[in-house]
Design a protein around this motif. Structure first.
Motif, PDB file in Angstrom:
ATOM      1  N   GLN A  10       0.834  -1.204   0.000  1.00 56.95           N
ATOM      2  CA  GLN A  10       0.000   0.000   0.000  1.00 56.95           C
ATOM      3  C   GLN A  10       0.871   1.258   0.000  1.00 56.95           C
ATOM      4  O   GLN A  10       0.601   2.214  -0.739  1.00 56.95           O
ATOM      5  N   LEU A  11       1.892   1.255   0.826  1.00 54.99           N
ATOM      6  CA  LEU A  11       2.782   2.423   0.914  1.00 54.99           C
ATOM      7  C   LEU A  11       3.554   2.618  -0.388  1.00 54.99           C
ATOM      8  O   LEU A  11       3.704   3.751  -0.864  1.00 54.99           O
ATOM      9  N   LEU A  12       4.035   1.530  -0.971  1.00 55.33           N
ATOM     10  CA  LEU A  12       4.781   1.639  -2.228  1.00 55.33           C
ATOM     11  C   LEU A  12       3.883   2.115  -3.371  1.00 55.33           C
ATOM     12  O   LEU A  12       4.311   2.914  -4.216  1.00 55.33           O
ATOM     13  N   ASP A  13       2.628   1.650  -3.394  1.00 59.78           N
ATOM     14  CA  ASP A  13       1.681   2.114  -4.409  1.00 59.78           C
ATOM     15  C   ASP A  13       1.431   3.614  -4.270  1.00 59.78           C
ATOM     16  O   ASP A  13       1.407   4.349  -5.258  1.00 59.78           O
ATOM     17  N   ASP A  89      -6.999   0.504  13.228  1.00 53.49           N
ATOM     18  CA  ASP A  89      -7.878   1.465  12.543  1.00 53.49           C
ATOM     19  C   ASP A  89      -7.111   2.716  12.130  1.00 53.49           C
ATOM     20  O   ASP A  89      -7.342   3.263  11.055  1.00 53.49           O
ATOM     21  N   ARG A  90      -6.211   3.161  12.969  1.00 54.81           N
ATOM     22  CA  ARG A  90      -5.408   4.352  12.661  1.00 54.81           C
ATOM     23  C   ARG A  90      -4.465   4.056  11.492  1.00 54.81           C
ATOM     24  O   ARG A  90      -4.313   4.867  10.582  1.00 54.81           O
ATOM     25  N   LEU A  91      -3.837   2.892  11.506  1.00 57.51           N
ATOM     26  CA  LEU A  91      -2.947   2.511  10.405  1.00 57.51           C
ATOM     27  C   LEU A  91      -3.710   2.320   9.101  1.00 57.51           C
ATOM     28  O   LEU A  91      -3.176   2.592   8.024  1.00 57.51           O
ATOM     29  N   ASN A  92      -4.963   1.881   9.192  1.00 56.36           N
ATOM     30  CA  ASN A  92      -5.779   1.744   7.990  1.00 56.36           C
ATOM     31  C   ASN A  92      -6.026   3.111   7.346  1.00 56.36           C
ATOM     32  O   ASN A  92      -6.046   3.226   6.121  1.00 56.36           O
ATOM     33  N   LEU A  93      -6.220   4.131   8.161  1.00 55.37           N
ATOM     34  CA  LEU A  93      -6.457   5.486   7.652  1.00 55.37           C
ATOM     35  C   LEU A  93      -5.172   6.197   7.279  1.00 55.37           C
ATOM     36  O   LEU A  93      -5.115   6.920   6.286  1.00 55.37           O
ATOM     37  N   LEU A  94      -4.154   6.008   8.087  1.00 53.69           N
ATOM     38  CA  LEU A  94      -2.875   6.713   7.914  1.00 53.69           C
ATOM     39  C   LEU A  94      -1.729   5.707   7.987  1.00 53.69           C
ATOM     40  O   LEU A  94      -1.017   5.636   8.996  1.00 53.69           O
ATOM     41  N   PRO A  95      -1.515   4.921   6.935  1.00 49.09           N
ATOM     42  CA  PRO A  95      -0.520   3.845   7.025  1.00 49.09           C
ATOM     43  C   PRO A  95       0.908   4.326   7.273  1.00 49.09           C
ATOM     44  O   PRO A  95       1.732   3.549   7.754  1.00 49.09           O
ATOM     45  N   ALA A  96       1.210   5.581   7.007  1.00 50.13           N
ATOM     46  CA  ALA A  96       2.566   6.080   7.225  1.00 50.13           C
ATOM     47  C   ALA A  96       2.732   6.776   8.572  1.00 50.13           C
ATOM     48  O   ALA A  96       3.816   7.264   8.880  1.00 50.13           O
ATOM     49  N   THR A  97       1.683   6.807   9.388  1.00 52.47           N
ATOM     50  CA  THR A  97       1.762   7.548  10.639  1.00 52.47           C
ATOM     51  C   THR A  97       2.829   6.978  11.578  1.00 52.47           C
ATOM     52  O   THR A  97       2.922   5.761  11.747  1.00 52.47           O
ATOM     53  N   PRO A  98       3.610   7.854  12.190  1.00 52.83           N
ATOM     54  CA  PRO A  98       4.605   7.384  13.161  1.00 52.83           C
ATOM     55  C   PRO A  98       4.080   7.437  14.586  1.00 52.83           C
ATOM     56  O   PRO A  98       4.761   7.018  15.522  1.00 52.83           O
ATOM     57  N   PHE A  99       2.855   7.959  14.778  1.00 54.10           N
ATOM     58  CA  PHE A  99       2.339   8.201  16.131  1.00 54.10           C
ATOM     59  C   PHE A  99       1.040   7.454  16.430  1.00 54.10           C
ATOM     60  O   PHE A  99       0.202   7.303  15.534  1.00 54.10           O
ATOM     61  N   CYS A 100       0.868   7.084  17.684  1.00 54.61           N
ATOM     62  CA  CYS A 100      -0.418   6.603  18.137  1.00 54.61           C
ATOM     63  C   CYS A 100      -1.345   7.825  18.213  1.00 54.61           C
ATOM     64  O   CYS A 100      -0.885   8.971  18.120  1.00 54.61           O
ATOM     65  N   ALA A 101      -2.636   7.605  18.389  1.00 54.35           N
ATOM     66  CA  ALA A 101      -3.590   8.705  18.409  1.00 54.35           C
ATOM     67  C   ALA A 101      -3.293   9.687  19.537  1.00 54.35           C
ATOM     68  O   ALA A 101      -3.384  10.903  19.360  1.00 54.35           O
ATOM     69  N   SER A 102      -2.914   9.169  20.670  1.00 50.87           N
ATOM     70  CA  SER A 102      -2.642  10.030  21.838  1.00 50.87           C
ATOM     71  C   SER A 102      -1.450  10.960  21.579  1.00 50.87           C
ATOM     72  O   SER A 102      -1.528  12.158  21.806  1.00 50.87           O
ATOM     73  N   CYS A 103      -0.371  10.407  21.070  1.00 54.18           N
ATOM     74  CA  CYS A 103       0.822  11.228  20.801  1.00 54.18           C
ATOM     75  C   CYS A 103       0.590  12.170  19.622  1.00 54.18           C
ATOM     76  O   CYS A 103       1.095  13.283  19.610  1.00 54.18           O
ATOM     77  N   ALA A 104      -0.198  11.738  18.633  1.00 61.34           N
ATOM     78  CA  ALA A 104      -0.518  12.604  17.496  1.00 61.34           C
ATOM     79  C   ALA A 104      -1.293  13.825  17.963  1.00 61.34           C
ATOM     80  O   ALA A 104      -1.073  14.933  17.481  1.00 61.34           O
ATOM     81  N   ALA A 105      -2.195  13.630  18.915  1.00 54.02           N
ATOM     82  CA  ALA A 105      -2.985  14.745  19.455  1.00 54.02           C
ATOM     83  C   ALA A 105      -2.073  15.742  20.168  1.00 54.02           C
ATOM     84  O   ALA A 105      -2.302  16.951  20.098  1.00 54.02           O
ATOM     85  N   LYS A 106      -1.037  15.247  20.813  1.00 58.90           N
ATOM     86  CA  LYS A 106      -0.088  16.121  21.494  1.00 58.90           C
ATOM     87  C   LYS A 106       0.780  16.911  20.527  1.00 58.90           C
ATOM     88  O   LYS A 106       1.260  17.979  20.845  1.00 58.90           O
ATOM     89  N   GLN A 107       0.972  16.334  19.319  1.00 59.48           N
ATOM     90  CA  GLN A 107       1.800  16.994  18.293  1.00 59.48           C
ATOM     91  C   GLN A 107       1.145  18.257  17.763  1.00 59.48           C
ATOM     92  O   GLN A 107       1.802  19.135  17.244  1.00 59.48           O
ATOM     93  N   GLY A 108      -0.150  18.305  17.844  1.00 61.11           N
ATOM     94  CA  GLY A 108      -0.817  19.535  17.432  1.00 61.11           C
ATOM     95  C   GLY A 108      -1.707  19.334  16.314  1.00 61.11           C
ATOM     96  O   GLY A 108      -2.273  19.973  15.608  1.00 61.11           O
TER      97      GLY A 108
END
Length: 108
Positions: A10-13, A89-108
């Motif tokens: 998916q990421l390569l595509d 579920d988060r990886l399904n939406l954002l397969p390249a995400t480096p953060f869990c939902a909690s840490c992503a929320a802290k990122q801003g």
């Protein structure tokens, strides 16, 4: 969890799709401009939009490459900040995400 090889595919595509899109944007930006002042102004506005799309595409490419690197290192699917497993579920939406939902929320 989705198999890692499927996620990698998916990421390569997506990487290939972005590469094609960025080449198209680059070709459009390199095309000759109109000599008419009004047409040139409209073209410039279009170029600003294309440049923004190009920058967003380049940022997504960086995120995808980082995700592929985490896969090679065996760290994909784990938050780079806190180390917890990223929800499927988060990886399904954002397969390249480096953060869990909690840490992503802290990122801003």
């Amino acid at each position: 969890m989705i198999a890692l090889d499927i996620r990698r595919g998916q990421l390569l595509d997506r990487l290939q799709e972005l590469d094609s899109r960025l080449h198209g944007i680059e070709a459009e930006l390199d095309s000759p401009h109109s000599k008419d002042w009004e047409d040139a102004a409209v073209e410039r506005e279009g170029e600003e939009v294309l440049e923004g799309l190009g920058q967003a595409g380049q940022e997504e490419i960086r995120r995808i490459r980082a995700a592929l690197q985490r896969m090679r290192e065996g760290e994909y699917g784990y938050c780079v900040q806190c180390g917890t497993e990223v929800a499927e579920d988060r990886l399904n939406l954002l397969p390249a995400t480096p953060f869990c939902a909690s840490c992503a929320a802290k990122q801003g």
